[in-house]
Design a protein around this motif. Structure first.
Motif, PDB file in Angstrom:
ATOM      1  N   TRP A 174       1.113   4.081  -2.938  1.00  0.00           N
ATOM      2  CA  TRP A 174       0.889   5.481  -2.566  1.00  0.00           C
ATOM      3  C   TRP A 174       2.013   6.370  -3.117  1.00  0.00           C
ATOM      4  N   ILE A 175       3.264   5.934  -2.940  1.00  0.00           N
ATOM      5  CA  ILE A 175       4.408   6.712  -3.431  1.00  0.00           C
ATOM      6  C   ILE A 175       4.315   6.892  -4.944  1.00  0.00           C
ATOM      7  N   LEU A 176       4.059   5.807  -5.655  1.00  0.00           N
ATOM      8  CA  LEU A 176       3.997   5.888  -7.118  1.00  0.00           C
ATOM      9  C   LEU A 176       2.837   6.757  -7.574  1.00  0.00           C
ATOM     10  N   ASP A 177       1.702   6.605  -6.926  1.00  0.00           N
ATOM     11  CA  ASP A 177       0.523   7.367  -7.328  1.00  0.00           C
ATOM     12  C   ASP A 177       0.719   8.861  -7.069  1.00  0.00           C
ATOM     13  N   LYS A 178       1.157   9.199  -5.866  1.00  0.00           N
ATOM     14  CA  LYS A 178       1.328  10.607  -5.513  1.00  0.00           C
ATOM     15  C   LYS A 178       2.504  11.242  -6.260  1.00  0.00           C
ATOM     16  N   SER A 179       3.369  10.414  -6.845  1.00  0.00           N
ATOM     17  CA  SER A 179       4.483  10.931  -7.646  1.00  0.00           C
ATOM     18  C   SER A 179       4.126  11.001  -9.130  1.00  0.00           C
ATOM     19  N   GLY A 180       2.846  10.764  -9.454  1.00  0.00           N
ATOM     20  CA  GLY A 180       2.373  10.925 -10.822  1.00  0.00           C
ATOM     21  C   GLY A 180       2.596   9.747 -11.739  1.00  0.00           C
ATOM     22  N   ARG A 181       2.887   8.553 -11.177  1.00  0.00           N
ATOM     23  CA  ARG A 181       3.138   7.371 -12.034  1.00  0.00           C
ATOM     24  C   ARG A 181       1.870   6.643 -12.436  1.00  0.00           C
ATOM     25  N   ASN A 182       0.736   6.968 -11.823  1.00  0.00           N
ATOM     26  CA  ASN A 182      -0.558   6.347 -12.140  1.00  0.00           C
ATOM     27  C   ASN A 182      -0.459   4.819 -12.194  1.00  0.00           C
ATOM     28  N   ALA A 202       0.839  -1.208   0.000  1.00  0.00           N
ATOM     29  CA  ALA A 202       0.000   0.000   0.000  1.00  0.00           C
ATOM     30  C   ALA A 202       0.872   1.255   0.000  1.00  0.00           C
ATOM     31  N   MET A 203       1.930   1.249   0.797  1.00  0.00           N
ATOM     32  CA  MET A 203       2.862   2.389   0.819  1.00  0.00           C
ATOM     33  C   MET A 203       3.500   2.604  -0.547  1.00  0.00           C
ATOM     34  N   LEU A 204       3.920   1.524  -1.186  1.00  0.00           N
ATOM     35  CA  LEU A 204       4.587   1.641  -2.484  1.00  0.00           C
ATOM     36  C   LEU A 204       3.621   2.182  -3.538  1.00  0.00           C
ATOM     37  N   GLY A 240      -0.434   3.811 -15.937  1.00  0.00           N
ATOM     38  CA  GLY A 240       1.023   3.796 -15.897  1.00  0.00           C
ATOM     39  C   GLY A 240       1.610   2.425 -16.174  1.00  0.00           C
ATOM     40  N   GLU A 241       2.938   2.375 -16.264  1.00  0.00           N
ATOM     41  CA  GLU A 241       3.612   1.128 -16.646  1.00  0.00           C
ATOM     42  C   GLU A 241       3.828   0.175 -15.476  1.00  0.00           C
ATOM     43  N   TYR A 242       3.613   0.645 -14.229  1.00  0.00           N
ATOM     44  CA  TYR A 242       3.926  -0.189 -13.061  1.00  0.00           C
ATOM     45  C   TYR A 242       2.664  -0.770 -12.421  1.00  0.00           C
ATOM     46  N   PHE A 243       2.816  -1.980 -11.897  1.00  0.00           N
ATOM     47  CA  PHE A 243       1.717  -2.679 -11.229  1.00  0.00           C
ATOM     48  C   PHE A 243       2.242  -3.186  -9.891  1.00  0.00           C
ATOM     49  N   VAL A 244       1.775  -2.588  -8.794  1.00  0.00           N
ATOM     50  CA  VAL A 244       2.175  -3.010  -7.452  1.00  0.00           C
ATOM     51  C   VAL A 244       1.235  -4.121  -6.989  1.00  0.00           C
ATOM     52  N   ILE A 245       1.820  -5.261  -6.627  1.00  0.00           N
ATOM     53  CA  ILE A 245       1.010  -6.418  -6.224  1.00  0.00           C
ATOM     54  C   ILE A 245       1.523  -6.977  -4.907  1.00  0.00           C
ATOM     55  N   GLU A 246       0.615  -7.204  -3.961  1.00  0.00           N
ATOM     56  CA  GLU A 246       0.978  -7.939  -2.756  1.00  0.00           C
ATOM     57  C   GLU A 246       1.184  -9.401  -3.140  1.00  0.00           C
ATOM     58  N   ALA A 261      12.984   0.558  -3.329  1.00  0.00           N
ATOM     59  CA  ALA A 261      12.455   0.114  -4.625  1.00  0.00           C
ATOM     60  C   ALA A 261      12.185   1.312  -5.530  1.00  0.00           C
ATOM     61  N   ALA A 262      11.650   2.391  -4.951  1.00  0.00           N
ATOM     62  CA  ALA A 262      11.310   3.568  -5.743  1.00  0.00           C
ATOM     63  C   ALA A 262      12.554   4.198  -6.376  1.00  0.00           C
ATOM     64  N   VAL A 263      13.670   4.176  -5.654  1.00  0.00           N
ATOM     65  CA  VAL A 263      14.924   4.698  -6.216  1.00  0.00           C
ATOM     66  C   VAL A 263      15.283   3.972  -7.510  1.00  0.00           C
ATOM     67  N   GLN A 264      14.971   2.682  -7.570  1.00  0.00           N
ATOM     68  CA  GLN A 264      15.329   1.864  -8.736  1.00  0.00           C
ATOM     69  C   GLN A 264      14.535   2.241  -9.977  1.00  0.00           C
TER      70      GLN A 264
END
Length: 405
Positions: free
Chosen positions: A55-63, A51-53, A85-91, A229-232
């Motif tokens: 949130w970071i991607l969404d609030k940083s405009g990655r959709n 959920a945190m990850l 966006g191109e990323y998919f965060v999955i638990e 992970a976000a740095v990557q």
């Protein structure tokens, strides 16, 4: 998988009609095929971390797209969505795809671009017979990470370190308080308003200040995993720190339910001894000096038996523990000899005060009679124990309204 899998009557009828039927884990693999999957694994903390990850991607405009194993992330009023966006965060869950029809670990249907592993522990004794078997399946999962991708791993976790001794083709980035970590955690501090800590990249003297309104050092670790992970993918530490300040958490994770009789009521999904230890340690940090009352519902007979000694020692930070009967879950029958009374007897060697009560109604009456104005009450467990706190708070609100009339 929670409803009988392909033995479910609707699934059976669909298959008779030649309609394709997919398990949830298989569907996630299918939905994410054309995305870069950021898979968050670990025996504890993966729901909050994913959920945190997101949130970071969404609030940083990655959709981003995301799917998180909770009923709702605060601020979204949902647990998932399909973004552009191109990323998919999955638990990424290590449990079975279906206890009845498919024992495949759920995360083995994913093909991650980035894999996060928060920790590895012995859990799900109905699926894994040992810690070594659990470590082996995490090794298999991490090997599904793209060769061009990254493995982000908690170096402070001994069981993770053992898996990392194996060689992997993807780049491995570690995080933790250890001086050998690539992403370093330091200067942790807790208060009644949240947590603060510093994060820095190995070889870089610049330290970034992180803060969140959540409780517990484990959440500083979870958030640092996300930042690593976000740095990557090009999101600097400073950006992650800025976005996480507004992250409010999710349902059933140290969730504030309300107040009753002057006491505060919280709910938490923890059902493994190490999760309970972390939650109560965080509670003691935040509510130092207050009486902490825990209503803990053990989840499954197999887990209670397999981790009995660990459960007995998991409540040292509680002042009073109340145990209802064990929650069997739909995946097992009461074929075991373990009971809440036996667990209570073992817990009394370590906990200050342990009580067993046969029904939720009995527990409700006990709380009505024994709650003090400054108490902090936690309902803890993966079953339906949350109903106790909800009813307690709701009844108090009802009484207030009735008195006003």
């Amino acid at each position: 998988g929670a409803h009988g899998g392909k033995t479910n009557i609707e699934c059976r009828r669909a298959m008779e009609l030649k309609i394709p039927v997919l398990m949830h884990a298989q569907a996630l693999g299918l939905f994410s095929e054309n995305k870069k999957v950021l898979a968050v694994s670990g025996c504890h903390g993966k729901t909050t971390t994913s959920a945190m990850l997101a949130w970071i991607l969404d609030k940083s405009g990655r959709n981003p797209s995301f799917v998180v194993g909770t009923s709702a992330i605060k601020g979204y009023n949902a647990a998932g969505r399909f973004g552009k966006g191109e990323y998919f965060v999955i638990e990424a869950d290590e449990y079975m795809t279906c206890p009845l029809t498919d024992p495949t670990p759920r995360f083995l249907y994913l093909d991650p671009f980035i894999s996060i592993v928060t920790n590895i522990d012995f859990d799900h004794p109905d699926r894994y017979h040992s810690l070594a078997e659990t470590q082996a399946v995490f090794d298999t999962f991490l090997r599904r990470t793209s060769d061009e991708g990254v493995i982000v791993a908690n170096l402070d976790d001994a069981n993770v370190r053992k898996v990392l001794k194996n060689s992997f083709k993807p780049k491995v980035v570690t995080y933790g308080e250890s001086s050998r970590a690539d992403v370093l955690i330091g200067q942790y501090r807790a208060s009644r308003h949240g947590i603060e800590w510093q994060v820095s990249l190995k070889g870089n003297k610049d330290k970034v200040n992180f803060s969140m309104p959540l409780a517990g050092k484990h959440n500083a670790f979870n958030a640092t995993a996300c930042a690593a992970a976000a740095v990557q993918i090009g999101i600097p530490l400073e950006e992650s720190a800025r976005r996480l300040r507004s992250f409010q958490g999710l349902k059933r994770r140290f969730e504030f339910v309300g107040q009753c009789k002057g006491a505060q009521v919280y709910d938490d999904y923890g059902h493994h001894p190490n999760e309970i230890l972390a939650t109560l340690r965080a509670a003691r940090e935040r509510f130092d000096g207050k009486r902490i009352v825990v209503v803990f519902q053990p989840h499954t007979y197999s887990r209670t038996e397999a981790l009995f000694n660990d459960f007995c020692q998991a409540f040292k930070d509680a002042d009073l523990v109340i145990l209802p009967p064990i929650f069997a879950s739909a995946r097992e029958q009461d074929e075991h000899t373990i009971t809440s009374e036996q667990l209570a007897e073992g817990m009394r060697q370590f906990a200050k005060n342990v009580v067993t009560l046969p029904t939720f109604s009995d527990i409700h009456h006990y709380l009505e009679e024994n709650t003090r104005p400054d108490d902090v009450i936690f309902t803890i467990g993966a079953g339906d124990v949350y109903q106790i706190g909800q009813k307690f708070v709701a009844n108090t609100l009802f009484d207030r309204l009735r008195r006003r009339k």
